[in-house]
Design a protein around this motif. Structure first.
Motif, PDB file in Angstrom:
ATOM      1  N   LEU A  88       0.830  -1.201   0.000  1.00 11.81           N
ATOM      2  CA  LEU A  88       0.000   0.000   0.000  1.00 11.81           C
ATOM      3  C   LEU A  88       0.865   1.252   0.000  1.00 11.81           C
ATOM      4  CD1 LEU A  88      -2.862  -0.836   2.532  1.00 11.81           C
ATOM      5  CD2 LEU A  88      -2.828  -1.092   0.059  1.00 11.81           C
ATOM      6  N   VAL A  99       0.728   4.274  -2.694  1.00 12.38           N
ATOM      7  CA  VAL A  99       0.489   5.667  -2.282  1.00 12.38           C
ATOM      8  C   VAL A  99       1.643   6.562  -2.749  1.00 12.38           C
ATOM      9  CG1 VAL A  99       0.351   7.201  -0.284  1.00 12.38           C
ATOM     10  CG2 VAL A  99      -1.006   5.121  -0.343  1.00 12.38           C
ATOM     11  N   LYS A 127       1.310   9.783  -5.299  1.00  9.98           N
ATOM     12  CA  LYS A 127       1.825  11.134  -5.043  1.00  9.98           C
ATOM     13  C   LYS A 127       2.712  11.604  -6.192  1.00  9.98           C
ATOM     14  CE  LYS A 127       3.122  12.118  -0.798  1.00  9.98           C
ATOM     15  NZ  LYS A 127       3.750  11.966   0.527  1.00  9.98           N
ATOM     16  N   THR A 131      -7.753   0.832   5.688  1.00 13.27           N
ATOM     17  CA  THR A 131      -6.815   1.959   5.732  1.00 13.27           C
ATOM     18  C   THR A 131      -7.448   3.234   5.171  1.00 13.27           C
ATOM     19  OG1 THR A 131      -5.947   1.158   3.613  1.00 13.27           O
ATOM     20  CG2 THR A 131      -4.700   0.604   5.591  1.00 13.27           C
ATOM     21  N   LEU A 159      -8.088   3.785   2.160  1.00 15.09           N
ATOM     22  CA  LEU A 159      -7.537   4.094   0.837  1.00 15.09           C
ATOM     23  C   LEU A 159      -8.540   3.866  -0.295  1.00 15.09           C
ATOM     24  CD1 LEU A 159      -3.866   2.803   1.195  1.00 15.09           C
ATOM     25  CD2 LEU A 159      -4.673   5.155   1.134  1.00 15.09           C
ATOM     26  N   VAL A 217      -9.126   7.089  -1.687  1.00 11.44           N
ATOM     27  CA  VAL A 217      -7.977   7.720  -2.336  1.00 11.44           C
ATOM     28  C   VAL A 217      -7.757   7.165  -3.741  1.00 11.44           C
ATOM     29  CG1 VAL A 217      -5.473   8.055  -2.195  1.00 11.44           C
ATOM     30  CG2 VAL A 217      -6.881   8.175  -0.115  1.00 11.44           C
ATOM     31  N   ALA A 239      -1.279   5.165   9.744  1.00  8.03           N
ATOM     32  CA  ALA A 239      -0.913   4.538   8.480  1.00  8.03           C
ATOM     33  C   ALA A 239      -0.693   5.615   7.415  1.00  8.03           C
ATOM     34  CB  ALA A 239      -1.987   3.571   8.039  1.00  8.03           C
ATOM     35  N   PHE A 240      -1.691   6.447   7.205  1.00  8.09           N
ATOM     36  CA  PHE A 240      -1.572   7.506   6.205  1.00  8.09           C
ATOM     37  C   PHE A 240      -2.198   8.759   6.796  1.00  8.09           C
ATOM     38  CE2 PHE A 240      -1.949   3.474   4.049  1.00  8.09           C
ATOM     39  CZ  PHE A 240      -0.806   3.486   3.282  1.00  8.09           C
ATOM     40  N   LEU A 256      -1.358  12.097   2.744  1.00 10.17           N
ATOM     41  CA  LEU A 256      -0.939  10.809   2.179  1.00 10.17           C
ATOM     42  C   LEU A 256       0.515  10.494   2.472  1.00 10.17           C
ATOM     43  CD1 LEU A 256      -2.682  10.414  -1.279  1.00 10.17           C
ATOM     44  CD2 LEU A 256      -3.163   9.257   0.858  1.00 10.17           C
ATOM     45  N   TYR A 305       3.070   8.370   4.231  1.00 15.94           N
ATOM     46  CA  TYR A 305       3.011   7.010   4.735  1.00 15.94           C
ATOM     47  C   TYR A 305       3.939   6.911   5.930  1.00 15.94           C
ATOM     48  CZ  TYR A 305       3.402   2.007   4.907  1.00 15.94           C
ATOM     49  OH  TYR A 305       3.387   0.723   5.320  1.00 15.94           O
ATOM     50  N   PRO A 344      -2.100  -0.537  12.406  1.00  9.60           N
ATOM     51  CA  PRO A 344      -3.539  -0.421  12.124  1.00  9.60           C
ATOM     52  C   PRO A 344      -4.126  -1.717  11.557  1.00  9.60           C
ATOM     53  CG  PRO A 344      -2.372   1.499  11.302  1.00  9.60           C
ATOM     54  CD  PRO A 344      -1.330   0.501  11.712  1.00  9.60           C
ATOM     55  N   PHE A 345      -3.329  -2.437  10.782  1.00  7.33           N
ATOM     56  CA  PHE A 345      -3.809  -3.709  10.243  1.00  7.33           C
ATOM     57  C   PHE A 345      -4.062  -4.700  11.363  1.00  7.33           C
ATOM     58  CE2 PHE A 345      -1.827  -1.901   6.607  1.00  7.33           C
ATOM     59  CZ  PHE A 345      -2.525  -2.380   5.526  1.00  7.33           C
TER      60      PHE A 345
END
Lengths: 112, 143
Positions: free
Chosen positions: A60, A64, A68, A93, A95, A98, B102-103, B107, B109, B115-116
């Motif tokens: 991930l 990401v 960007k 997450t 995402l 996103v 996490a993000f 954005l 990282y 978190p998982f």
């Protein structure tokens, strides 16, 4: 299991088809490919995750990072994924808000 | 150190240990180990996947931060199944670095895995000692 990456390009849109597992060990290979594409001026990218068996936070993070990079050139990354296990990773997450995620290539191409 | 696994069966409950070198390419072996173990415990495919992700993240943390000697260190994955719950302890030889987000909104990282683990497991506990860090993960089968 390793990660295989097939690259195809049509009408200025690059399709990255991933096959295998994306983890902390294999994610640098994906990162390198995305960085190379951006360096080559490719800013519209579709990543096909249909043949991905496993993805963790490293994968991930690379996606990401790629997003960007292309966004800084007004580009976009769209994903193809219908696998519930992988989609769950994007949901937990946040995402999914996103990345545009589609069920097939035609829908993804239209989005970028 | 060679990779090795031990087992001790006690009826429906059991105990397994996998020890691997602290190297990224060993994560596949850990995930295969967890996949088979979880399936043997009767977890469905979605829960097996959750366990693979959470344990994989804990091991990735252990490799990245819990191995001051690099591949000379090892990671232990200790599993116990009891009362329909699978408990997995990932034990390393270093200091845990908690990185929860996490993000962020830009954005960026910043996190890796916590978190998982929290989202996918029923219990997550991180225990630190002078010898190393233990991440304890529990997933219960509710069917």
């Amino acid at each position: 299991m390793d990660l295989k990456i097939e690259v195809d390009e049509k009408d200025g849109v690059v399709l990255l088809k991933l096959n295998g597992e994306v983890d902390v060990y294999t994610a640098p290979k994906l990162k390198s490919r995305l960085v190379d594409l951006v360096d080559q001026g490719k800013f519209k990218i579709i990543v096909d995750l249909e043949e991905v068996d496993f993805m963790d936070s490293s994968g991930l993070g690379v996606l990401v990072g790629g997003l960007k990079r292309v966004r800084s050139h007004d580009g976009a990354i769209a994903l193809i994924c219908t696998q519930e296990n992988i989609l769950k990773i994007f949901r937990i997450t946040g995402l999914v808000k996103v990345f545009p995620i589609f069920e097939n290539q035609d829908q993804a191409v239209q989005s970028v | 150190m060679k990779d090795q696994s031990l087992s001790r069966d006690q009826g429906q409950n059991f105990y397994r240990v996998l020890e691997v070198q602290s190297q990224g390419n060993k994560l596949v072996k850990v995930r295969s180990f967890i996949e088979k173990l979880a399936a043997d415990c009767g977890f469905n495919r979605a829960d097996v996947f959750d366990l693979k992700v959470a344990v994989g993240e804990a091991c990735a943390n252990a490799i990245e931060h819990g191995s001051p000697g690099g591949k000379n260190n090892s990671i232990q994955v200790v599993c116990a199944f009891e009362n329909n719950c699978l408990e997995v302890e990932v034990i390393d030889e270093g200091v845990f670095k908690p990185r929860f987000p996490a993000f962020d909104s830009q954005l960026n990282y910043r996190g890796r895995g916590i978190p998982f683990m929290l989202a996918l497991m029923d219990e997550v506990e991180i225990k630190e000692s002078e010898e190393g860090t233990t991440v304890r993960l529990v997933k219960c089968r509710l069917y």
